[in-house]
Design a protein around this motif. Sequence first.
Motif, PDB file in Angstrom:
ATOM      1  N   SER B  60       7.113   0.538   6.338  1.00 18.20           N
ATOM      2  CA  SER B  60       6.679  -0.762   5.859  1.00 18.20           C
ATOM      3  C   SER B  60       5.217  -1.038   6.199  1.00 18.20           C
ATOM      4  CB  SER B  60       7.555  -1.860   6.455  1.00 18.20           C
ATOM      5  OG  SER B  60       7.548  -1.741   7.860  1.00 18.20           O
ATOM      6  N   ASP B  61       4.656  -0.348   7.166  1.00 19.38           N
ATOM      7  CA  ASP B  61       3.222  -0.496   7.393  1.00 19.38           C
ATOM      8  C   ASP B  61       2.663   0.788   7.990  1.00 19.38           C
ATOM      9  OD1 ASP B  61       4.072  -0.486   9.941  1.00 19.38           O
ATOM     10  OD2 ASP B  61       3.365  -2.481  10.466  1.00 19.38           O
ATOM     11  N   GLY B  69      -0.053  12.995  11.552  1.00 26.16           N
ATOM     12  CA  GLY B  69       0.976  13.442  10.611  1.00 26.16           C
ATOM     13  C   GLY B  69       0.384  13.866   9.283  1.00 26.16           C
ATOM     14  N   GLY B  70       1.262  14.086   8.322  1.00 24.91           N
ATOM     15  CA  GLY B  70       0.810  14.519   7.004  1.00 24.91           C
ATOM     16  C   GLY B  70       0.486  13.338   6.110  1.00 24.91           C
ATOM     17  N   ALA B  71       0.675  13.574   4.811  1.00 24.01           N
ATOM     18  CA  ALA B  71       0.355  12.537   3.842  1.00 24.01           C
ATOM     19  C   ALA B  71       1.264  11.330   4.045  1.00 24.01           C
ATOM     20  CB  ALA B  71       0.531  13.082   2.426  1.00 24.01           C
ATOM     21  N   CYS B  72       0.730  10.141   3.764  1.00 23.67           N
ATOM     22  CA  CYS B  72       1.502   8.923   3.950  1.00 23.67           C
ATOM     23  C   CYS B  72       1.904   8.394   2.578  1.00 23.67           C
ATOM     24  CB  CYS B  72       0.655   7.893   4.698  1.00 23.67           C
ATOM     25  SG  CYS B  72       1.540   6.378   5.048  1.00 23.67           S
ATOM     26  N   TRP B  73       2.968   8.971   2.018  1.00 22.87           N
ATOM     27  CA  TRP B  73       3.380   8.528   0.680  1.00 22.87           C
ATOM     28  C   TRP B  73       4.059   7.165   0.758  1.00 22.87           C
ATOM     29  CZ3 TRP B  73       0.426  11.033  -2.173  1.00 22.87           C
ATOM     30  CH2 TRP B  73       0.201  12.394  -2.020  1.00 22.87           C
ATOM     31  N   ALA B  74       4.407   6.747   1.964  1.00 26.52           N
ATOM     32  CA  ALA B  74       4.930   5.388   2.126  1.00 26.52           C
ATOM     33  C   ALA B  74       3.905   4.361   1.651  1.00 26.52           C
ATOM     34  CB  ALA B  74       5.286   5.141   3.588  1.00 26.52           C
ATOM     35  N   ALA B  78       4.492   1.434  -0.987  1.00 21.00           N
ATOM     36  CA  ALA B  78       4.239   0.013  -0.743  1.00 21.00           C
ATOM     37  C   ALA B  78       3.249  -0.559  -1.742  1.00 21.00           C
ATOM     38  CB  ALA B  78       3.717  -0.178   0.681  1.00 21.00           C
ATOM     39  N   LYS B  79       2.317   0.271  -2.197  1.00 19.92           N
ATOM     40  CA  LYS B  79       1.218  -0.246  -3.018  1.00 19.92           C
ATOM     41  C   LYS B  79       1.351   0.121  -4.490  1.00 19.92           C
ATOM     42  CE  LYS B  79      -1.030  -2.131   0.270  1.00 19.92           C
ATOM     43  NZ  LYS B  79      -1.206  -3.583   0.283  1.00 19.92           N
ATOM     44  N   MET B  80       2.449   0.782  -4.851  1.00 21.19           N
ATOM     45  CA  MET B  80       2.608   1.276  -6.224  1.00 21.19           C
ATOM     46  C   MET B  80       2.373   0.181  -7.261  1.00 21.19           C
ATOM     47  SD  MET B  80       4.365   3.936  -8.033  1.00 21.19           S
ATOM     48  CE  MET B  80       5.987   4.330  -7.491  1.00 21.19           C
ATOM     49  N   ARG B  81       3.040  -0.942  -7.069  1.00 20.41           N
ATOM     50  CA  ARG B  81       2.939  -2.010  -8.074  1.00 20.41           C
ATOM     51  C   ARG B  81       1.523  -2.553  -8.146  1.00 20.41           C
ATOM     52  NH1 ARG B  81       8.449  -3.908  -9.231  1.00 20.41           N
ATOM     53  NH2 ARG B  81       7.584  -5.700 -10.310  1.00 20.41           N
ATOM     54  N   LEU B  82       0.856  -2.630  -6.996  1.00 19.76           N
ATOM     55  CA  LEU B  82      -0.520  -3.135  -7.000  1.00 19.76           C
ATOM     56  C   LEU B  82      -1.430  -2.171  -7.756  1.00 19.76           C
ATOM     57  CD1 LEU B  82      -2.791  -5.031  -6.096  1.00 19.76           C
ATOM     58  CD2 LEU B  82      -2.952  -3.720  -3.995  1.00 19.76           C
ATOM     59  N   SER B 315      -6.202  -1.444  -3.304  1.00 17.64           N
ATOM     60  CA  SER B 315      -5.054  -1.195  -2.426  1.00 17.64           C
ATOM     61  C   SER B 315      -5.513  -0.722  -1.056  1.00 17.64           C
ATOM     62  CB  SER B 315      -4.137  -0.147  -3.054  1.00 17.64           C
ATOM     63  OG  SER B 315      -4.729   1.129  -2.970  1.00 17.64           O
ATOM     64  N   LEU B 316      -6.764  -0.235  -0.966  1.00 18.78           N
ATOM     65  CA  LEU B 316      -7.262   0.273   0.316  1.00 18.78           C
ATOM     66  C   LEU B 316      -7.742  -0.850   1.218  1.00 18.78           C
ATOM     67  CD1 LEU B 316      -9.315   3.263  -1.090  1.00 18.78           C
ATOM     68  CD2 LEU B 316      -7.063   3.345  -0.043  1.00 18.78           C
ATOM     69  N   ALA B 317      -7.828  -2.071   0.661  1.00 20.25           N
ATOM     70  CA  ALA B 317      -8.442  -3.157   1.419  1.00 20.25           C
ATOM     71  C   ALA B 317      -7.454  -3.861   2.346  1.00 20.25           C
ATOM     72  CB  ALA B 317      -9.055  -4.172   0.453  1.00 20.25           C
ATOM     73  N   ASP B 318      -6.172  -3.450   2.312  1.00 19.40           N
ATOM     74  CA  ASP B 318      -5.157  -4.125   3.122  1.00 19.40           C
ATOM     75  C   ASP B 318      -5.311  -3.746   4.599  1.00 19.40           C
ATOM     76  OD1 ASP B 318      -2.931  -5.102   4.319  1.00 19.40           O
ATOM     77  OD2 ASP B 318      -1.534  -4.438   2.764  1.00 19.40           O
ATOM     78  N   PRO B 319      -5.478  -4.721   5.505  1.00 16.40           N
ATOM     79  CA  PRO B 319      -5.626  -4.373   6.935  1.00 16.40           C
ATOM     80  C   PRO B 319      -4.365  -3.751   7.529  1.00 16.40           C
ATOM     81  CG  PRO B 319      -5.545  -6.751   6.620  1.00 16.40           C
ATOM     82  CD  PRO B 319      -5.654  -6.148   5.264  1.00 16.40           C
ATOM     83  N   ASN B 320      -3.202  -3.928   6.856  1.00 12.92           N
ATOM     84  CA  ASN B 320      -1.980  -3.299   7.360  1.00 12.92           C
ATOM     85  C   ASN B 320      -1.902  -1.817   7.013  1.00 12.92           C
ATOM     86  OD1 ASN B 320      -0.924  -5.624   8.515  1.00 12.92           O
ATOM     87  ND2 ASN B 320      -0.178  -6.315   6.514  1.00 12.92           N
ATOM     88  N   TRP B 321      -2.725  -1.398   6.074  1.00 11.80           N
ATOM     89  CA  TRP B 321      -2.735   0.010   5.648  1.00 11.80           C
ATOM     90  C   TRP B 321      -4.198   0.443   5.605  1.00 11.80           C
ATOM     91  CZ3 TRP B 321       1.808   2.599   4.798  1.00 11.80           C
ATOM     92  CH2 TRP B 321       2.954   1.826   4.558  1.00 11.80           C
ATOM     93  N   VAL B 322      -4.672   1.078   6.668  1.00  6.09           N
ATOM     94  CA  VAL B 322      -6.080   1.439   6.703  1.00  6.09           C
ATOM     95  C   VAL B 322      -6.220   2.957   6.588  1.00  6.09           C
ATOM     96  CG1 VAL B 322      -8.211   1.349   8.033  1.00  6.09           C
ATOM     97  CG2 VAL B 322      -6.618  -0.570   8.103  1.00  6.09           C
ATOM     98  N   GLY B 323      -7.099   3.394   5.704  1.00  5.26           N
ATOM     99  CA  GLY B 323      -7.513   4.793   5.702  1.00  5.26           C
ATOM    100  C   GLY B 323      -6.638   5.735   4.904  1.00  5.26           C
ATOM    101  N   PHE B 324      -5.962   5.256   3.869  1.00  4.27           N
ATOM    102  CA  PHE B 324      -5.134   6.183   3.069  1.00  4.27           C
ATOM    103  C   PHE B 324      -5.752   6.425   1.700  1.00  4.27           C
ATOM    104  CE2 PHE B 324      -2.181   4.138   6.054  1.00  4.27           C
ATOM    105  CZ  PHE B 324      -1.837   5.282   6.756  1.00  4.27           C
ATOM    106  N   TYR B 325      -7.104   6.603   1.692  1.00  2.00           N
ATOM    107  CA  TYR B 325      -7.767   6.738   0.409  1.00  2.00           C
ATOM    108  C   TYR B 325      -7.383   8.034  -0.305  1.00  2.00           C
ATOM    109  CZ  TYR B 325     -11.021   9.936   2.644  1.00  2.00           C
ATOM    110  OH  TYR B 325     -11.566  10.999   3.301  1.00  2.00           O
ATOM    111  N   VAL B 326      -7.082   9.094   0.463  1.00  3.07           N
ATOM    112  CA  VAL B 326      -6.715  10.358  -0.198  1.00  3.07           C
ATOM    113  C   VAL B 326      -5.449  10.155  -1.019  1.00  3.07           C
ATOM    114  CG1 VAL B 326      -6.071  12.754   0.143  1.00  3.07           C
ATOM    115  CG2 VAL B 326      -7.814  11.744   1.587  1.00  3.07           C
ATOM    116  N   GLU B 327      -4.448   9.505  -0.419  1.00  3.98           N
ATOM    117  CA  GLU B 327      -3.187   9.269  -1.119  1.00  3.98           C
ATOM    118  C   GLU B 327      -3.415   8.396  -2.349  1.00  3.98           C
ATOM    119  OE1 GLU B 327      -3.623   9.075   2.059  1.00  3.98           O
ATOM    120  OE2 GLU B 327      -2.038  10.086   3.167  1.00  3.98           O
ATOM    121  N   ALA B 328      -4.195   7.298  -2.167  1.00  4.32           N
ATOM    122  CA  ALA B 328      -4.407   6.371  -3.281  1.00  4.32           C
ATOM    123  C   ALA B 328      -5.102   7.066  -4.442  1.00  4.32           C
ATOM    124  CB  ALA B 328      -5.232   5.169  -2.810  1.00  4.32           C
ATOM    125  N   PHE B 329      -6.169   7.809  -4.138  1.00  5.77           N
ATOM    126  CA  PHE B 329      -6.917   8.453  -5.221  1.00  5.77           C
ATOM    127  C   PHE B 329      -6.143   9.622  -5.805  1.00  5.77           C
ATOM    128  CE2 PHE B 329     -10.911   6.594  -3.229  1.00  5.77           C
ATOM    129  CZ  PHE B 329     -10.910   5.539  -4.105  1.00  5.77           C
TER     130      PHE B 329
END
Lengths: 393, 361
Positions: B60-61, B69-74, B78-82, B315-329
Amino acid sequence: MADLAANAQGGARPFARLTAALSRPTTLAQVLFVLGVAALLVALTLVAQSNLERLSVKSGYGFLWEKAPFELGESLIAYKAGDTYMRAFAVGILNTLKVAALGIILSTALGLVIALGQLSPSSVVARVCRLYIETARNVPLLMQLIFWYAFLTASLPRVKQALSPVEGVYLSNRGLFLPALDFGGAGGQIGLALLAGLVMAVALMVWKLRTQARGNIAWAFWGLLLLPAIATFLLSGATVSLDLPELKGFNFRGGLAVSPEFLALLLGLTFYTAAFNAEVIRGGILGVPKGQTEAATALGLKRGQVMRLVVIPQALRIIIPPISNNFLNLTKESSLAVAIGYPELVRVANVTLAETSQSIECISIIMLVFLTISLSTSLFLNWFNARAALVTR
Amino acid sequence: MTDHSVTLPPGEGRGIKPWIRAQMRSPLGLVLNIAMLALIVTALPPLLDWAVIRATWTGSDMNACPPEGGACWAFIGAKMRLILFGTYPYDEHWRAVIATLIVVALVLASLNPLYWTRRLAMGWVIGLAVYSVLMWGGVFGLRFVDSSAWGGLPLTVILTVFGVFFGALVAVPVALARVSRLPVFRIAAVIYVELIRGVPLISILFMASVAMPLLLPEGFSPSGLVRVIIGIVIFTAAYMAEVLRGGLQAVPKGQHEAASSLGLGYWKTQFKVVLPQAVELVLPAFVSLIIITLKGTSLVVIVAMMDLLGAAKASLADPNWVGFYVEAFAFAGAIYVAMCASISWYGRRVETKLRSTRGNG
C-alpha cells in the motif's frame, strides 16, 4: 494566348484589361485569397495590439537590449545575470548548436554500429539490433529525456561516493567530471587554430575527391589539421598541464564539467536518433545493387577495397539526403531540453517569456532561429544533390 | 520478384540443424553470435532477478518495497489509474474507457481505404457525438467534466486522433494548392509547409497555448485542449501535405488527361480520380506520420497538460511513493511501444490486403 490578346487590347484601356482579367475565376480566386489573408493579418495585429494594451504588455524587440535578471546553468561565452537578453539568447543558440553537433556525431556513430550489426552474418546480433531500433523509435523522445535526467540525478551516487572508473573521471548526481588540458589562457586561440586546420584539411579532402588526384594525402591531411594548432601553441609560449577534477567542499572543482542536464539531453538525442540513422544507413548499404559488389570482386578488388571504392560512395549518395533530415530533426528536437532545464534556445526564450510576458516576440525568435538552420540546411542539400546526382548518358 | 519454384540451396531450409550449419559457414557470424549470446546470458539474469524474482507485487505504500529489493510493481498497482487517466474523476473512468474505445475503433476502420463509404462517415459523426457526451457529460445525468481535467491515455489518444483527422482534412487543400498551376496558392502552400516543417513542434505548441489568446478578441479564446489540438493540427497538416504532394505527383499524367477527356472539371478530376490513387500510394508514409503524431502528443506535458507521459510524471510526485521512476516510465513506455507497434503492424496489414484486392501485387 489569351493573356497576350488581353494585353494588346488593354494597352489602350487599362480598366477593361483589369476587369477582363478579374472575370476569370482562377484569377479572381487568387485575388480574393490574397485580400483575405491580408485582412486576417490586419485583424490579428489590431486584436493583438488592443489585447497587449489592455494587459499593459510592451511589444517589439526593444527588450533584447535590456538586462536579463536570470543566470543560465552553462554557457560557451561569458554570461552572468545582468547581461542583456540578446546575450542570453546568443548563449541559448550556442548551447543548441553545441548539443546538436555532438548529438549528430554520436548518433551517426552509434547508428552505423547498429546498421552494421543488422547486416552482420550473426542472426543474434541482427535480432538484438532490430529490437533496439523498434524500442528506441517507438518511445517518445521526451520520455527518454525525462528518464535519463531522472536516472542521472536520482540514481547516481552522491558526490562523495562518485563513480570513478578511471583516475580523474568522476560520475555522480552532479554530472560527469573529466580531466581537461589546461593551456594557461591560450586555449581559445588554440581551439580556433584547430578549427582553421580542420577546415583546411576537409578542403584538401574535397579537392582530392573532386580532382581524383592520385597519391596518398594522409600526411598532408594530418599536417594541415594539426600544424596551425601546434604553431599557435609554440608561438603563444603557453604551458600545457593536465587539469584533474578534485573534490572540494560539496562538488568537484577543475577539469571539464558536464552537467546532468546536458548529459541527459545528449544521451536521449543520441539513443533516439541513432535508431533512425541506423535504418537510413542500412537502407543505403542495401540500396547498392549486388551486381556492383560482384563486378568489383570480379575485377580483383579485395573486400575492403570493394567497400571503400565501390559500395560506400554509392551508398552515401542514398544516405545523405535522409540522414541530414534526421540531423535537422535532432536539432529541432533538442528544444525538448526545456523540460529538463538545459539552457538552450527554447529554454532561454521560455525564461525570458516568463520574465517579460512578451510571448509573441520570444516564440518568433525561436521560430526564426530554427527556420534559418532548416532553410540553410535544405539549401545546402539541394546544392549537394545537384552535385552528387548521377550523370547518366 | 520471388519465384517459389526455385529449389533452395542446401543449408537454407528451416529448422535448427540447417540454421546451425549456416552459422558455421561464416566465422565472423559465429564469433558475433557467441559474443552476443554471452552478453545476453550475463545481462538477463540480473534483469529478471530485478523485474520478477525480487520484485514486490503488492503493497500500500513505499515501505512494502525495500530499497535493496527488486522492481516495485506495487507502485504501478497503486498508481495505475492515475497514470492511465490522469486527473479525470475516478468514478467516471468507465466513460473515458468507452469513449476512447469508440474512437479507436473508428480510426482502425478508417485506416483501410476499402471501408471508405458513406456509412463510415456517418459512423464518425455519431461516434464523435457519443464521444463528446461521454467525455464532457453534463447531460443524461452524467457529471460534467471540464476538458482541463482530461488526462492520461484518453488524452493521448484524442490528441493523436484529432491531430491526424483534422490534419488530414487541412492537408488535402494544402497539397492540392502545392501542385496547383495558380501561383498565389502554390506560393502560399510552399510558405506554410516550409515554415511549419522548419520549426520545432514545441514552438508551435507554445504559440497555441501562450500566444493564441493574445491574437484573438477577449472572450473568444478556446479552451486549452482545443488550442493545443489546433497547434498539433497545424503541425501535422504541413507534414501530411508534403507526403500527399509526393502521392499527387506520382499519379501518372495519363490519369489527369483521361479525366479531362471524360469531361470532368478540376474538382471532380482531383477528388474522383487523382486523390484516391494518391492517398493509396502514400498510405505507408501516412501510417508513420500517425506514429510521429502519437509520439509528438507527449510534448503537451511542456504546456502543462497531463497526457500519458504527464500522468506518469505526476505519479512520481506522491510523497508516499518516492523514487520509482523506472517502474513508472517502463509502464508508460511499454504502452507507447505497444500502441506504435500495433499501428505499424496494422498499417502493413492494410497495405498487403489493399495490394491483393487491387490485384497489382
